[in-house]
Design a protein around this motif. Sequence first.
Motif, mmCIF file in Angstrom:
data_model
loop_
_atom_site.group_PDB
_atom_site.id
_atom_site.type_symbol
_atom_site.label_atom_id
_atom_site.label_comp_id
_atom_site.label_asym_id
_atom_site.label_seq_id
_atom_site.Cartn_x
_atom_site.Cartn_y
_atom_site.Cartn_z
ATOM 1 N N VAL A 148 0.851 -1.197 0.000
ATOM 2 C CA VAL A 148 0.000 0.000 0.000
ATOM 3 C C VAL A 148 0.885 1.244 0.000
ATOM 4 C CG1 VAL A 148 -1.715 1.348 1.297
ATOM 5 C CG2 VAL A 148 -1.957 -1.142 1.139
ATOM 6 N N GLU A 149 1.901 1.236 0.875
ATOM 7 C CA GLU A 149 2.808 2.380 0.979
ATOM 8 C C GLU A 149 3.481 2.683 -0.351
ATOM 9 O OE1 GLU A 149 5.729 1.888 4.131
ATOM 10 O OE2 GLU A 149 4.055 1.873 5.576
ATOM 11 N N LYS A 150 3.891 1.655 -1.050
ATOM 12 C CA LYS A 150 4.595 1.849 -2.327
ATOM 13 C C LYS A 150 3.637 1.930 -3.516
ATOM 14 C CE LYS A 150 9.001 0.019 -0.860
ATOM 15 N NZ LYS A 150 10.028 -1.002 -1.043
ATOM 16 N N ASN A 151 2.339 2.015 -3.221
ATOM 17 C CA ASN A 151 1.338 2.200 -4.273
ATOM 18 C C ASN A 151 1.294 1.057 -5.295
ATOM 19 O OD1 ASN A 151 -0.771 3.783 -5.012
ATOM 20 N ND2 ASN A 151 0.410 5.027 -6.465
ATOM 21 N N MET A 152 1.705 -0.137 -4.875
ATOM 22 C CA MET A 152 1.851 -1.247 -5.813
ATOM 23 C C MET A 152 0.511 -1.737 -6.370
ATOM 24 S SD MET A 152 4.841 -3.470 -4.077
ATOM 25 C CE MET A 152 6.559 -3.122 -4.380
ATOM 26 N N PHE A 153 -0.536 -1.690 -5.548
ATOM 27 C CA PHE A 153 -1.834 -2.174 -6.023
ATOM 28 C C PHE A 153 -2.301 -1.363 -7.235
ATOM 29 C CE2 PHE A 153 -1.846 -3.727 -1.610
ATOM 30 C CZ PHE A 153 -2.159 -5.061 -1.833
ATOM 31 N N GLU A 154 -2.102 -0.043 -7.149
ATOM 32 C CA GLU A 154 -2.542 0.813 -8.243
ATOM 33 C C GLU A 154 -1.683 0.592 -9.488
ATOM 34 O OE1 GLU A 154 -3.258 4.802 -7.040
ATOM 35 O OE2 GLU A 154 -4.273 5.287 -8.912
ATOM 36 N N LEU A 155 -0.364 0.462 -9.244
ATOM 37 C CA LEU A 155 0.543 0.261 -10.375
ATOM 38 C C LEU A 155 0.265 -1.050 -11.096
ATOM 39 C CD1 LEU A 155 3.909 1.513 -8.816
ATOM 40 C CD2 LEU A 155 2.359 2.744 -10.367
ATOM 41 N N ASP A 188 -5.227 -2.409 -14.035
ATOM 42 C CA ASP A 188 -5.546 -1.936 -15.392
ATOM 43 C C ASP A 188 -6.119 -0.524 -15.292
ATOM 44 O OD1 ASP A 188 -6.708 -1.395 -17.847
ATOM 45 O OD2 ASP A 188 -7.582 -3.405 -18.089
ATOM 46 N N PRO A 189 -5.445 0.493 -15.833
ATOM 47 C CA PRO A 189 -5.903 1.879 -15.659
ATOM 48 C C PRO A 189 -7.241 2.156 -16.323
ATOM 49 C CG PRO A 189 -3.693 1.779 -16.635
ATOM 50 C CD PRO A 189 -4.233 0.389 -16.631
ATOM 51 N N LYS A 190 -7.675 1.280 -17.210
ATOM 52 C CA LYS A 190 -8.951 1.495 -17.889
ATOM 53 C C LYS A 190 -10.136 0.935 -17.097
ATOM 54 C CE LYS A 190 -7.534 2.289 -22.635
ATOM 55 N NZ LYS A 190 -6.314 2.963 -22.255
ATOM 56 N N LYS A 191 -9.825 0.279 -15.961
ATOM 57 C CA LYS A 191 -10.893 -0.268 -15.119
ATOM 58 C C LYS A 191 -10.956 0.513 -13.814
ATOM 59 C CE LYS A 191 -11.108 -4.982 -16.899
ATOM 60 N NZ LYS A 191 -10.665 -6.363 -16.744
ATOM 61 N N PRO A 192 -12.167 0.523 -13.173
ATOM 62 C CA PRO A 192 -12.251 1.264 -11.900
ATOM 63 C C PRO A 192 -11.310 0.664 -10.858
ATOM 64 C CG PRO A 192 -14.286 0.004 -12.335
ATOM 65 C CD PRO A 192 -13.451 -0.090 -13.566
ATOM 66 N N PHE A 193 -10.689 1.517 -10.048
ATOM 67 C CA PHE A 193 -9.741 1.038 -9.038
ATOM 68 C C PHE A 193 -10.118 1.571 -7.654
ATOM 69 C CE2 PHE A 193 -5.867 1.801 -6.517
ATOM 70 C CZ PHE A 193 -5.440 0.485 -6.389
ATOM 71 N N PHE A 194 -10.154 0.654 -6.682
ATOM 72 C CA PHE A 194 -10.410 1.054 -5.288
ATOM 73 C C PHE A 194 -9.158 0.783 -4.488
ATOM 74 C CE2 PHE A 194 -14.354 -0.085 -7.322
ATOM 75 C CZ PHE A 194 -15.200 0.958 -6.980
ATOM 76 N N LYS A 195 -8.568 1.829 -3.970
ATOM 77 C CA LYS A 195 -7.290 1.687 -3.282
ATOM 78 C C LYS A 195 -7.478 0.972 -1.940
ATOM 79 C CE LYS A 195 -3.322 4.230 -1.681
ATOM 80 N NZ LYS A 195 -2.249 4.922 -2.329
ATOM 81 N N PRO A 196 -6.770 -0.143 -1.732
ATOM 82 C CA PRO A 196 -6.914 -0.847 -0.446
ATOM 83 C C PRO A 196 -6.322 -0.040 0.706
ATOM 84 C CG PRO A 196 -5.342 -1.980 -1.888
ATOM 85 C CD PRO A 196 -5.843 -0.786 -2.645
ATOM 86 N N LYS A 197 -6.879 -0.283 1.891
ATOM 87 C CA LYS A 197 -6.396 0.433 3.082
ATOM 88 C C LYS A 197 -5.292 -0.371 3.754
ATOM 89 C CE LYS A 197 -10.723 2.696 4.387
ATOM 90 N NZ LYS A 197 -11.839 1.905 3.864
ATOM 91 N N LYS A 198 -4.504 0.335 4.584
ATOM 92 C CA LYS A 198 -3.515 -0.367 5.411
ATOM 93 C C LYS A 198 -4.246 -1.175 6.483
ATOM 94 C CE LYS A 198 0.915 1.810 5.715
ATOM 95 N NZ LYS A 198 1.783 2.541 6.638
ATOM 96 N N LYS A 199 -3.672 -2.312 6.852
ATOM 97 C CA LYS A 199 -4.294 -3.152 7.886
ATOM 98 C C LYS A 199 -3.573 -2.974 9.208
ATOM 99 C CE LYS A 199 -5.892 -6.703 4.686
ATOM 100 N NZ LYS A 199 -5.630 -8.036 4.121
#
Length: 730
Positions: free
Chosen positions: A587-594, A597-608
Amino acid sequence: MRTQFFILALCLSIGFLNAQESILGFTPESAKKQQQLEAAFEAKLDASNLDEWMQLMSAEPHWVGTEYGEKNAKWIQKQFKSWGYDAKIETYHILFPYPKVRLLELTGPTSYKAKLTAVPVEGDEFTAQGEALLPSYNAFSTDGDVEAELVFVNYGIPSDYEVLDKLGIDVKGKIVIAKYQGSWRGIKPKLAAEHGAIGCIIYSDPADDGYGRGDVYPKGAFKNKTGVQRGSVMDMPTYPGDVLTPGYGATKDAKRLDRKDAPTITKIPVLPISYEDAQPLLAALDGAVAPQSWRGGLPITYHIGPGPAKVHLKLEFDWKLVPAHNVIATLKGTDFPDEWVMRGNHHDAWVHGANDPISGMVALMEEARAVGELAKKGNKPKRTLVYCGWDAEEPGLIGSTEWVEDHKTELQQKVVAYINTDGNGRGFLGAGGSHSLQAMVGEVARTVKDPQRGVSVKERRSAVNMVNGGTEDFELYALGSGSDYTPFIQHAGIASLNLGFGGENAGGEYHTIYDTYPHYKRFKDPEFAYGVALANTAGRITLRLANADMLPFEFKQWHKTVSGYLDGIMKQTKKMRKDVEKHNMMVEKNMFELAADPKKPFFKPKKKESIPYLDFTPLQNELAALKASIGILAKADVSKLSKEKRNSLNKRLMLAEHVLTSEEGLPRRSWFKHQIYAPGFYTGYGVKTLPGVREAVEQKNWKEAQEQIAKLANTLKDFDKHLQEMAAML
Ligand SMILES: [Zn+2]
């Protein structure tokens, strides 16, 4: 010819038995006698009885409260009487809902009205009994009339809701549709309601037990497009049995809860349907495409929704008290009449129930008949045998639970062990239960011959375990729930076993109108050879417990198993910690977003939240102490102990399982008192071992986890004290 064959058969079977020199709990002298008795018992078992009795008992539907169910109970009682048992019927008055209104329709964007009826099939007259068949429904669904958008939730288990969360899909105010399987069915409406859904539909996907698995009935054993699985959705992980009388017997004048206060009736309406009825509903969904692992076998693209599919679900039940008739048959022991060995199987079914439960019931009866005949010829058991035919198992283990609750004090003093069976099939011996009985059951499994392969049922079990990556050792699985052993082991703390054969009789008939005699004869155990093997296995276990000089409880294997459970929880906690650390780093390194697929909706996961360290040492120390006590106890030589000493040891051995319970029970479900085994709060039938600790860890309730560690350590300390007292008697 016949005599010669008999002698040959006898020699063969003695040769088989000689493979075993000693029997756990018997002196060499009495072991020899016991082996002769068991051989005589086995020789009396006759498959044609099982066949005949199944035809009789499964001829008409016989759910609790039906005339045919009562007729069966009386007939079972009569049989037991004729075999020399003192047999009576004990009746309880239980709440049982019968479906009055069942309506399910798709109201938008297209329309469809669910048929909710399975069709009769050629070659099976029982499926054509029309009105006499119980309509398909889920017992203990609440009444309800709801209309909302639909959401597909896969199996509707906790991990599925995590996926929905990641996709940003909320079921609040919606009606969910879940596939059968993946968990016990009652978990699906329970979780759906916890997530805010207002209705729940459960369907059988063809990939799970329909055409995706094999030919469908009547050509093959699997579910045709109209078949519907009935079943209870009562919240049994909270407490099973009559919903209005928790913890005490549902006798005629018992004080009853108001139905609106009964905590085990579902919070939202729930209805089971066929895949024929499910397809138009699922096809009308849009939104995200379901993940690969969620997709079933229907020729559609599986979407999750919510909507645009909109459905209307209306359910009304006739909530009435019905009589549940338990058959209790007793054969008094000659030496220890107040030490009881109990055997049970239910006799009620959802419809005809040829497999579930009659295949197990007829095996129990044939076993009891053979034991009764031996007794008539002077071979009476030393301890008392109690054979039970339970009613109302299907709606929620009700007959057995009410009986155990009603007789609890006496049972806790007198019962040595309870041995359960239920539907039986073809293949491999499955045995679950108290691990203090594992060594004894393993010995018995070595003496029973597999009807197809000729080796012992133990060898066949080991072979299939090894092929599937398991171990060669004979092991009992831990008991969760799903049959009548639950009130005995988990509520009353009585050592219990559950036995059955299976693995080679897959089908889709479970709880449908297709679980009939013709289906059983074609696809399950056509010759009743495994019915006889079950009678043989359970009968030998029963007779060993009944006649042993010293009760065959063995604690080394128990210790190994329980230590393994603790090890598992410790490893799991460690893994959870590592997983959270990795997740938070990503999450810290933004890996989920990277990675998305940028053309699909993305929900950023939270830290646990990070996982703290728990202190397991109290449990490790108690298990170490127990190992020492068990080592001393294991040195006891039954043939060197006086009769008096053996008898007083037996009195304590009988009570050992009860020491593993705690009166206050598990958190939020005090009915479940066993500290080693319980059905999971979110798995239903699936077992949770060391449940207080394990479930707190899984729910990430760290304070409770540490409290439960202390509580379990106390239970183990008491158990150690109990074993030490026995060791001191040697
Ligand atoms: Zn059953």
